[in-house]
Design a protein around this motif. Structure first.
Motif, PDB file in Angstrom:
ATOM      1  N   ARG A  20       1.021  -1.540  -0.104  1.00 35.10           N
ATOM      2  CA  ARG A  20       0.107  -0.376   0.580  1.00 35.10           C
ATOM      3  C   ARG A  20       0.815   1.315   0.112  1.00 35.10           C
ATOM      4  N   PHE A  21       1.939   1.176  -0.118  1.00 35.33           N
ATOM      5  CA  PHE A  21       3.006   2.384   0.186  1.00 35.33           C
ATOM      6  C   PHE A  21       3.318   2.227  -0.866  1.00 35.33           C
ATOM      7  N   GLY A  22       3.649   3.479  -1.668  1.00 37.45           N
ATOM      8  CA  GLY A  22       4.234   4.254  -2.617  1.00 37.45           C
ATOM      9  C   GLY A  22       5.664   4.537  -2.429  1.00 37.45           C
ATOM     10  N   PRO A  23       6.475   4.799  -3.800  1.00 40.08           N
ATOM     11  CA  PRO A  23       7.707   5.891  -3.652  1.00 40.08           C
ATOM     12  C   PRO A  23       7.254   7.181  -2.325  1.00 40.08           C
ATOM     13  N   ALA A  24       6.141   7.544  -2.311  1.00 41.23           N
ATOM     14  CA  ALA A  24       6.353   9.003  -1.712  1.00 41.23           C
ATOM     15  C   ALA A  24       6.627   8.995  -0.305  1.00 41.23           C
ATOM     16  N   ALA A  25       6.201   7.152   0.301  1.00 41.31           N
ATOM     17  CA  ALA A  25       5.570   6.990   1.457  1.00 41.31           C
ATOM     18  C   ALA A  25       6.634   7.661   2.492  1.00 41.31           C
ATOM     19  N   ALA A  26       8.642   6.910   1.436  1.00 38.55           N
ATOM     20  CA  ALA A  26       9.653   7.182   2.479  1.00 38.55           C
ATOM     21  C   ALA A  26      10.162   8.342   2.631  1.00 38.55           C
ATOM     22  N   GLN A  27       9.481   9.440   2.098  1.00 39.25           N
ATOM     23  CA  GLN A  27       9.585  10.618   2.290  1.00 39.25           C
ATOM     24  C   GLN A  27       8.535  11.561   3.172  1.00 39.25           C
ATOM     25  N   HIS A  28       7.402  10.481   4.413  1.00 37.79           N
ATOM     26  CA  HIS A  28       7.078  11.243   4.845  1.00 37.79           C
ATOM     27  C   HIS A  28       7.221  11.501   6.067  1.00 37.79           C
ATOM     28  N   ASP A  29       6.094  12.651   7.036  1.00 38.92           N
ATOM     29  CA  ASP A  29       7.039  14.276   7.549  1.00 38.92           C
ATOM     30  C   ASP A  29       6.921  13.188   8.754  1.00 38.92           C
ATOM     31  N   PHE A  30       7.380  12.621  10.035  1.00 38.13           N
ATOM     32  CA  PHE A  30       6.841  11.330  11.416  1.00 38.13           C
ATOM     33  C   PHE A  30       6.842  12.319  12.407  1.00 38.13           C
ATOM     34  N   SER A  31       7.626  13.907  12.382  1.00 40.81           N
ATOM     35  CA  SER A  31       7.337  14.965  13.351  1.00 40.81           C
ATOM     36  C   SER A  31       5.947  15.387  13.829  1.00 40.81           C
ATOM     37  N   GLU A  32       4.899  14.384  13.072  1.00 46.08           N
ATOM     38  CA  GLU A  32       3.288  14.310  13.416  1.00 46.08           C
ATOM     39  C   GLU A  32       3.709  13.211  14.180  1.00 46.08           C
ATOM     40  N   ALA A  33       3.625  12.221  15.361  1.00 52.78           N
ATOM     41  CA  ALA A  33       3.531  10.980  15.275  1.00 52.78           C
ATOM     42  C   ALA A  33       1.746  10.838  15.208  1.00 52.78           C
ATOM     43  N   THR A  34       1.806   9.467  14.879  1.00 53.90           N
ATOM     44  CA  THR A  34       0.432   8.943  14.885  1.00 53.90           C
ATOM     45  C   THR A  34       0.152   9.490  16.456  1.00 53.90           C
ATOM     46  N   ARG A  35      -1.273   9.400  16.561  1.00 55.96           N
ATOM     47  CA  ARG A  35      -1.842   9.909  18.011  1.00 55.96           C
ATOM     48  C   ARG A  35      -3.396   8.608  18.673  1.00 55.96           C
TER      49      ARG A  35
END
Length: 411
Positions: free
Chosen positions: A364-379
């Motif tokens: 389900r993850f495409g190439p763009a997912a590698a650039q995801h900004d994780f500074s906003e964590a899942t809550r």
């Protein structure tokens, strides 16, 4: 079949135990040992619940508690308690209620002034809440001990102190290479390595949009007249700039409270688990203000890790050549621990999976997912936001539905 499982935590250990119980020759490899202080799965307690804003998670939650009840048959002492959960966050409670109704899950709407009666001493902050009866505390360390006993009784082999660097696809069998220069070949390899999974996925040229955070929890004593083990578990969602908290009894230890947000980012070679005095004080102040049943004197503080994904969902998949992956616990993996042992073992055995499990595939993850900004964590409650963005409305008025006796009947 010879199977190597990388990672002896909340997902890897149950998988190894299940595979060994099915008659496979299983070698479980964990760098630091079962339940070690650096692991995502360490500590005495976790929350379990069936209710969730995401209906898929509700269905998995039901399967998870059924798997836990099955595991209880192997234990000499209780693995979980059912104290109920109070969910106080109107922004996600609307979708939580819709999800509960859609999945025929019991719940009760609680008006703000009734909150202190459900959770003794909890401050009425003007927000309504939802009570989920099918929720409570997991005795987390006991769950791992029970799975380890199953694993050993079935003839499984455990190795500690070995650090898996990479996994290779080979025509005959997959191979794991270790930092000490050795390697293991097997018919199947399960990657359930928590914070170490990202490096192993990258070695297979698989998308690895994983990011590990560190989070801190603090135990507090209960007032002498309060039975702390009987208190509900709690999600007290954010209000404006003030972050949410989650909380639960640790049986015989104290009441555990954590901020629903990371302490800091984590890298695979980071072994520093020193608690933050600032985070401890922040939680102490919240306890002093909001928790009349607790004594605002910290008993201890613990730092643990969890692994995030761009969409806040797990990664469960069989990716060919005998390789199975179970990672991205998004801070909620332990409540599904017993179930994940069955799911990942079924992947190894080539058994069919239903759509709820298949939805967590890595593709389900495409190439763009590698650039995801994780500074906003899942809550907690994030999937309510996803439901809203897909067309669901948050206009549900909890204050307009105080007939909790009627609403307790699922529809």
């Amino acid at each position: 079949m010879k199977v190597v499982v990388i990672g002896g935590g909340a997902w890897g250990l149950p998988t190894a135990a299940e595979l060994a119980s099915r008659g496979h020759s299983v070698h479980l490899v964990d760098r630091y040992g079962i339940g070690n202080a650096l692991a995502s799965s360490s500590g005495p307690s976790r929350i379990w619940r069936i209710g969730d804003p995401d209906p898929r998670r509700v269905r998995l939650g039901r399967r998870g508690i059924a798997a836990l009840e099955r595991l209880q048959g192997f234990a000499d002492a209780p693995l979980f308690r059912r104290q109920g959960m109070l969910w106080r966050h109107p922004e996600s409670a609307a979708q939580l209620v819709r999800s509960a109704r859609a999945e025929a899950l019991d719940f009760e709407l609680v008006a703000a002034e009734r909150v202190p009666g459900i959770f003794p001493g909890l401050r009425d902050d003007g927000r309504d809440a939802v009570l989920l009866p099918d929720a409570g505390t997991l005795v987390a360390d006991r769950v791992l001990e029970t799975q380890l006993a199953r694993f050993r009784a079935a003839g499984g082999r455990l190795s500690t102190g070995r650090y898996a660097l990479s996994v290779e696809r080979r025509p005959t069998s997959p191979r794991i290479r270790f930092a000490d220069g050795t390697h293991d070949d097997a018919d199947a390899i399960v990657i359930a390595a928590g914070p170490g999974a990202k490096q192993l996925l990258e070695s297979l040229d698989l998308p690895a949009p994983l990011h590990t955070h560190l989070e801190q929890v603090v135990h507090f004593p209960t007032a002498p007249e309060v039975d702390g083990d009987a208190l509900p578990v709690l999600f007290d969602g954010p209000r404006g700039e003030e972050p949410g908290i989650y909380a639960m009894p640790s049986l015989g230890v104290g009441y555990k409270i954590g901020l629903d947000g990371p302490l800091r980012a984590h890298s695979h070679d980071d072994t520093d688990r020193t608690p933050s005095a600032e985070r401890t004080e922040l939680l102490r102040a919240r306890v002093a203000r909001d928790f009349g049943a607790l004594v605002p004197e910290p008993l201890d503080a613990q730092v643990c890790s969890w692994t995030d994904t761009p969409d806040g969902d797990f990664v469960l998949d069989a990716v060919g050549d005998g390789i199975v992956i179970g990672c991205g616990d998004v801070g909620e993996g332990f409540k599904y621990s017993a179930l994940m042992g069955l799911v990942l073992a079924d992947f190894v055995d080539g058994l069919p999976q239903d759509d709820d499990v298949l939805a967590y595939g890595i593709r389900r993850f495409g190439p763009a997912a590698a650039q995801h900004d994780f500074s906003e964590a899942t809550r907690i409650g994030q999937h309510a936001d996803r439901a809203a963005s897909s067309g669901a409305s948050h206009s549900h008025d909890l204050r307009g539905r105080r007939d909790h006796g009627a609403d307790a009947d699922p529809r």
